[in-house]
Structures are given as C-alpha cells and as structure tokens.
Design an enzyme around this catalytic site. Sequence first.
Site, short mmCIF file in Angstrom:
data_model
loop_
_atom_site.label_atom_id
_atom_site.label_comp_id
_atom_site.label_asym_id
_atom_site.label_seq_id
_atom_site.Cartn_x
_atom_site.Cartn_y
_atom_site.Cartn_z
CD GLU A 324 -3.11 0.97 2.39
OE1 GLU A 324 -3.77 1.86 2.30
OE2 GLU A 324 -3.07 0.03 2.88
CG HIS A 353 6.91 -30.29 3.26
ND1 HIS A 353 7.24 -31.54 2.94
CD2 HIS A 353 7.43 -29.80 4.51
CE1 HIS A 353 8.17 -32.00 3.99
NE2 HIS A 353 8.26 -31.06 4.70
CE LYS A 457 -11.49 2.60 2.03
NZ LYS A 457 -11.22 3.63 3.36
#
Length: 531
Positions: A324, A353, A457
Amino acid sequence: MNLSKQQLWEKFQKNYTEYPSLGLAVDLSRMNFKDSFFPSMEKRVEKAFRAMADLEKGAIANPDEHRMVGHYWLRNPALAPEPSITKEIEVTIQSIKTFSGQVHAGEIHGKGGPFKNLLLIGIGGSALGPEFVAHALGKPKADKLRFYALDNTDPDGIDQVFAEIGPELSQTLCIVVSKSGGTKETRNGMLETKAVYRTSNLNFAEHAVAVTQEGSELDKLATAEHWIRRFPMWDWVGGRTSELSAVGLLPAALQGINISDLLEGAKACDIATRTDNVTCNPSMQLSLAWYRAGNGKGDKNMVILPYKDRLELFSKYLQQLIMESLGKEKDITGRTVEQGICVFGNKGSSDQHSYIQQLRDGLNNFFVTFIEVLQDREGSSPEVDPKITSGDYLEGFLLGTRQALFEKNRESLTLTIDRVSPFSVGVLIALFERAVGFYASLVEINAYHQPGVEAGKKAASIVIQLQKEVLEYFGANKAKTSTAAQISAAIKKPDEVETVFKICTHLAANKGRGIVRTPTQSPTAATFMSI
C-alpha cells in the site's frame, strides 16, 4: 553468482551486521550486489535521510492530504513537533494501561461478569497489525483476554467467529476501530455484532469501546449510545503504521502483552535507524537491498519466510505496509512510474513442502527475506535424534533452503532476532516502517497516501447503488421474469449489464433476498424474478 565456500564466507563477513542493542542481525551476503553499489547510491541515500529527518520533525509529508506523518512519535512522544501532540500520546498510553488494568481486575465488566474475550472489529491496518501481534505474542493459557477479530464483511466468516465465542458473548469486550467511522466493512461488522448481542438480550454499548478520530461518525455514535470508552486516532497516523497507537496497543494490553516493551523495541530501532552511516543502519540496508534486487523498479517480488510459527502473520502484515505504501502509479513529480514491490510469504519449514520447489527451480522473479529466531522455546527441548532437537531441524531447514536457493542464483537476505518477544516485535515493526520510508525516497514516490484504495471504495459504492436500483426494479415488477440485459435497460444502465448479472446471481444464491434465478442454455441469458 558462483562463489566458493571461502569466497562466500569472506562476503558474509563484509555484509553481516549485528545490532546487540536490538537483538537483531542483518545478513546481505546472498544478495547480488558489488562493493561499489552502496557508494553509487550515496546521493539518493543522503536525500532519503534528509526526507526522513524532516518527516520526523513534522514536515507535511503527505501534501495531497496536507497532513504530517507521525507514527515515529508514538514510541517517543518527545519527538512530536507540538507539546499538545506529545501530551495526547502520553495520556493515551497511560489511559490504555489504566483501562486494561481495570478490565483485568473486573472493575469494568460485561453483563455476564469479568471479560474473558476481546473482539476486534476493523479492517486493513485496523486489524492486520493487532492480529499479527496477538498471534506472535499471545499465550493461550496465560492471556488475560482471548483475542478474536472480525476483519472482513464476509457473513460466513462473521458466523464462525461468533460460533467460537459461543456462550461467552456476555463476557466479550468489543473494540471497534475506524478512523472515520465510515469504513463499510467495519461498520458492517459492528452492525452484525450488534444484532448478535441484541438476539442474546445483551446491550452492545455495555460491551463496546471505540478507537476513532474525534468527531467522527463512530465517535458520535459511541457518545450517543454511551459506550464504555473511546480512544483516539489521529490524522497524522496512517492505518498501516498504526499498530503502536491505540489501534494496536489497546488490544495488546487487554490481551496481557507488555506494551511498554513493544514501544521500547520500536524506539530502540528508531534510534539505530537514524544514523546516516549506511553500514550501521539496518533499515537503510534493507531498502537498498530491495532497490538493487528490483533495479529500483520493483522488478522482483519479495518473499517473506519466517522460520517461526509465531511470525506466520508477519508476511500478511507486511503486504499492506509495503504494497500500500510503495504501489504507486505516479512519483512525487506526477510522472507515471508504476512503482511497487509485490510481497508474499508463508512460514518455514512448511515451505519445504509447498512453494520452495518453484523458488529454486522456477521463475527467478523474487528475492527472499528469511527471518531466523535463535531461541527455539522458553524451556529446554527434548532430543528427537541423538543430540538433535526439533529446533535444530528448523534451523537446518532454514540454512539448507538458503543454500539451495543460492546455488541456483536466487537472492536472499536474512534477518536474525534473538527471540520472539514484545521488544523484538517492536523492533521488527519499526525496522520495516523505516525501510519502507527510505525506499520510497530512493524511488521518489509518496509512501503515505493510498489513492488506489480510495478508488476501490468508490467503485464498490457504485456497485451498491446499482444494486439498490435493481432491487427497486424487482419491487416494482413482482413475479416478472427478466434477463440482466432487460433489467439494465429498464433502469437505464445498459452499459452495466455484466454487473447487473453478477448482482442478480448473488441475490438469487442467498436465502431471504426474494430473488429466483431460472437457468437457460446460455448462462448469461438466465432470467430472474422477485417472489
């Protein structure tokens, strides 16, 4: 880079630095830069040091929002440019300690008795930092309050949290964190929580605390409803750097974490990273390593690999702090640069793994940050092999993976801390906060605003408004079947047919929304009807 073991040892000696006062060591020996690199960056580095010094003194570091950036003052209030700010910080820290003590003593309690749990309601920087610290420093059998979080607007996720809290809802203290009080995800979490309390015949206000900016929507609501307490957020602290404000200190203190040590660790790291000697400044060492690895353009991803379960959420926390802050389209002059560093991570030795295979043999588009913790556990460890413990294996996997990557010319740097403690976590937070600030100066971007987040937003609010119009259409056309194309044309939004289709499909998939979908041979020609 083909080096013999002796050559590598010589490079290690030149590029390994210990910081005893921090319980930290930085190893850059597996990064591919020549001795001339640091001197070649001298002018950029000097500029970065000046910019950081000005920022700490209260310069307007975020010109588009015309505000200061003062998260460094949180752990050293005396640095604040105004006495009133110094006092606010000191009063807030003391009030957090006092309040937490009252909660722990049962002087402040819920309807069901002394609080046993705390539920943090927030998102982004208002949740990631507290969640990281809670996971890193929590001790299930010793925590004063058990930590839970609502950090999204996902109904199923909300249900899971309340299922875990179960019958202890009346002994759960809720902390709602939102600077403006208008953040939709946090507001939704709060409203859902209120509904759960109401269903249980409990008064939410008697179990609620607000962390917000004075005069915000949340501040007004908490005042009107007589919540237990309100703690401040300030416009000079951004969400992703707010962990050492009331945002993170309050839940940590309530959990029983020593917030004084957390602050002291950050303060000590700030002191160490103010030096203008690059070879003695761990944050500048990090930022220069990032710059070199990605050619100053973020060409390589950053992989965070902590070899300690308690630090598993650190990569998630750093994703927001770094991406950000550094993911910007424009530089400070307005030139399009599309900067940023992509961050991802898991934990060792789980990585042996999972994706270490690609890191070693696949795309060479990354550099690794290993985080090594010297102390295995607080007590002694049993042997799993003669004279070998589980912790020895963990260390072996770290060193082995680092070597395996180096053999394939995969770059890495290693951070070593003595142990996971409030002090060391404070060091790590401050270390990366300043490294981000330095790097932003090196590539000439503003690390302290987030225009892309605001754009997201706004786009989301447009979708919600469109859904309201779709529901109005269904309300006026009961029992009428319509395709998404017909609905979008009827509400005079023909260009939004795809979004209308997605909205209708989502509504139809959920009980109680009153929308039925009838499939057709072509999925996008499906019809929808209000019942």
